[in-house]
Design a protein around this motif. Structure first.
Motif, PDB file in Angstrom:
ATOM      1  N   GLY A   9      36.403 -14.629  57.722  1.00  0.00           N
ATOM      2  CA  GLY A   9      36.828 -15.982  57.371  1.00  0.00           C
ATOM      3  C   GLY A   9      38.160 -16.321  58.011  1.00  0.00           C
ATOM      4  N   THR A  39      33.125 -24.264  55.860  1.00  0.00           N
ATOM      5  CA  THR A  39      32.955 -24.224  54.400  1.00  0.00           C
ATOM      6  C   THR A  39      34.182 -24.778  53.698  1.00  0.00           C
ATOM      7  OG1 THR A  39      33.959 -22.030  54.120  1.00  0.00           O
ATOM      8  CG2 THR A  39      31.621 -22.080  54.696  1.00  0.00           C
ATOM      9  N   LYS A  40      33.955 -25.420  52.569  1.00  0.00           N
ATOM     10  CA  LYS A  40      35.061 -25.860  51.717  1.00  0.00           C
ATOM     11  C   LYS A  40      35.672 -24.637  51.044  1.00  0.00           C
ATOM     12  CE  LYS A  40      34.976 -30.295  52.148  1.00  0.00           C
ATOM     13  NZ  LYS A  40      35.993 -30.687  53.140  1.00  0.00           N
ATOM     14  N   ALA A  41      36.993 -24.630  50.923  1.00  0.00           N
ATOM     15  CA  ALA A  41      37.659 -23.493  50.298  1.00  0.00           C
ATOM     16  C   ALA A  41      37.310 -23.409  48.811  1.00  0.00           C
ATOM     17  CB  ALA A  41      39.167 -23.616  50.471  1.00  0.00           C
ATOM     18  N   TRP A  42      37.022 -22.209  48.351  1.00  0.00           N
ATOM     19  CA  TRP A  42      36.883 -21.969  46.924  1.00  0.00           C
ATOM     20  C   TRP A  42      38.149 -21.224  46.461  1.00  0.00           C
ATOM     21  CZ3 TRP A  42      37.625 -16.945  46.761  1.00  0.00           C
ATOM     22  CH2 TRP A  42      37.137 -16.159  47.802  1.00  0.00           C
ATOM     23  N   ASN A  52      33.416 -19.431  58.400  1.00  0.00           N
ATOM     24  CA  ASN A  52      32.933 -18.157  57.866  1.00  0.00           C
ATOM     25  C   ASN A  52      31.720 -17.668  58.643  1.00  0.00           C
ATOM     26  OD1 ASN A  52      33.935 -19.333  54.748  1.00  0.00           O
ATOM     27  ND2 ASN A  52      34.448 -17.270  55.376  1.00  0.00           N
ATOM     28  N   TRP A  86      43.822 -15.775  47.580  1.00  0.00           N
ATOM     29  CA  TRP A  86      42.830 -16.816  47.849  1.00  0.00           C
ATOM     30  C   TRP A  86      43.436 -17.985  48.632  1.00  0.00           C
ATOM     31  CZ3 TRP A  86      40.379 -16.921  42.280  1.00  0.00           C
ATOM     32  CH2 TRP A  86      39.660 -15.751  42.085  1.00  0.00           C
ATOM     33  N   GLY A  87      44.614 -17.773  49.230  1.00  0.00           N
ATOM     34  CA  GLY A  87      45.267 -18.831  49.990  1.00  0.00           C
ATOM     35  C   GLY A  87      44.844 -18.837  51.450  1.00  0.00           C
ATOM     36  N   ARG A  89      44.584 -18.333  55.473  1.00  0.00           N
ATOM     37  CA  ARG A  89      44.823 -17.140  56.292  1.00  0.00           C
ATOM     38  C   ARG A  89      44.192 -17.284  57.675  1.00  0.00           C
ATOM     39  NH1 ARG A  89      42.606 -13.667  52.243  1.00  0.00           N
ATOM     40  NH2 ARG A  89      44.070 -14.842  51.017  1.00  0.00           N
ATOM     41  N   SER A 120      29.720 -19.067  50.537  1.00  0.00           N
ATOM     42  CA  SER A 120      30.226 -18.915  51.902  1.00  0.00           C
ATOM     43  C   SER A 120      29.938 -17.524  52.470  1.00  0.00           C
ATOM     44  CB  SER A 120      31.733 -19.190  51.943  1.00  0.00           C
ATOM     45  OG  SER A 120      32.425 -18.294  51.097  1.00  0.00           O
TER      46      SER A 120
HETATM   47  N1  LIG Z   1      35.100 -21.188  51.744  1.00  0.00           N
HETATM   48  C1  LIG Z   1      35.931 -20.151  51.668  1.00  0.00           C
HETATM   49  N2  LIG Z   1      36.885 -20.139  50.737  1.00  0.00           N
HETATM   50  C2  LIG Z   1      37.743 -19.088  50.667  1.00  0.00           C
HETATM   51  C3  LIG Z   1      37.619 -18.000  51.550  1.00  0.00           C
HETATM   52  C4  LIG Z   1      36.590 -18.040  52.538  1.00  0.00           C
HETATM   53  O1  LIG Z   1      36.425 -17.111  53.369  1.00  0.00           O
HETATM   54  N3  LIG Z   1      35.763 -19.131  52.553  1.00  0.00           N
HETATM   55  N4  LIG Z   1      38.488 -16.957  51.495  1.00  0.00           N
HETATM   56  C5  LIG Z   1      39.446 -16.948  50.624  1.00  0.00           C
HETATM   57  C6  LIG Z   1      40.352 -15.804  50.637  1.00  0.00           C
HETATM   58  O2  LIG Z   1      40.220 -15.004  49.574  1.00  0.00           O
HETATM   59  C7  LIG Z   1      39.667 -18.040  49.658  1.00  0.00           C
HETATM   60  N5  LIG Z   1      38.729 -19.098  49.731  1.00  0.00           N
END
Ligand SMILES: Nc1nc2c(c(=O)[nH]1)N=C(CO)CN2
Ligand SMILES: Nc1ncnc2c1ncn2[C@@H]1O[C@H](COP(=O)(O)OP(=O)(O)OP(=O)(O)O)[C@@H](O)[C@H]1O
Length: 163
Positions: A9, A39-42, A52, A86-87, A89, A120
């Protein structure tokens, strides 16, 4: 012990370039790679969209720790700075599963505990291994069917080329 599923990702900088960097790190062991998905971030939702992809790799010389180290080396090479959980990167490489290995070690949880909840990961994985089973959780097709349709719809296949 040698066959693994990795999720890749990126949502900062040259997103496709960073996914390619990760793929190059495993290319000699590459069995299959999915399309690239936007993909939208979760988790933390107020951040840029991710690219991804998921790949399957196989190398008798590498155990599960070696796959983790390979992913972390690629993250370093992508200049990743660990900040927010989860930010955003430049590159995230998660070890989703390694055949025959279950681990409760926090340094390497296997299967990766986020997998059943993440469209994702499930969508690209199902593209290349539709009959895959996540140990302890069941067929990934069933896990995917259990995800909300509006979440699955935010995982959009692109025409970007990783190979
Ligand atoms: N769609 C999506 N959202 C995320 C992702 C990711 O790879 N794809 N990785 C993250 C890191 O933890 C936090 N959120
Ligand atoms: N299966 C796994 N794959 C990759 N890293 C893992 C795994 N299990 C545990 N870890 C550990 O997770 C730590 C934090 O990883 P990272 O910063 O990528 O988390 P995150 O991407 O924000 O969250 P998540 O792991 O839920 O996607 C790493 O130091 C690593 O040792």
């Amino acid at each position: 012990m040698s066959r693994a599923v990795l999720s890749l990702g990126s949502n900062l900088g040259d997103r496709l370039g960073f996914l390619k960097l990760a793929l190059d790190a495993v290319r000699p062991a590459l069995v299959a790679v999915s399309s690239v998905y936007e993909t939208k971030a979760w988790g933390v939702e107020d951040q840029p969209d991710f690219l991804n992809a998921v790949c399957v790799v196989d190398d008798p010389a590498r155990d599960h720790w070696a796959w983790l180290r390979t992913g972390q080396a690629a993250e370093q090479a992508a200049g990743r700075v660990r900040e927010l959980r989860w930010g955003p990167r430049t590159l995230d490489v998660d070890v989703v599963t390694v055949d025959g290995v279950e681990s409760a070690d926090p340094e390497l949880l296997l299967p990766h505990p986020g997998t059943p909840d993440r469209a994702s990961v499930l969508v690209p994985w199902a593209e290349i291994e539709p009959a895959a089973v996540l140990p302890g959780h069941g067929p990934i097709a069933q896990l995917l069917a259990a995800r909300p349709a509006d979440e699955v719809a935010t995982v959009r296949r692109t025409d970007l080329e990783l190979r």
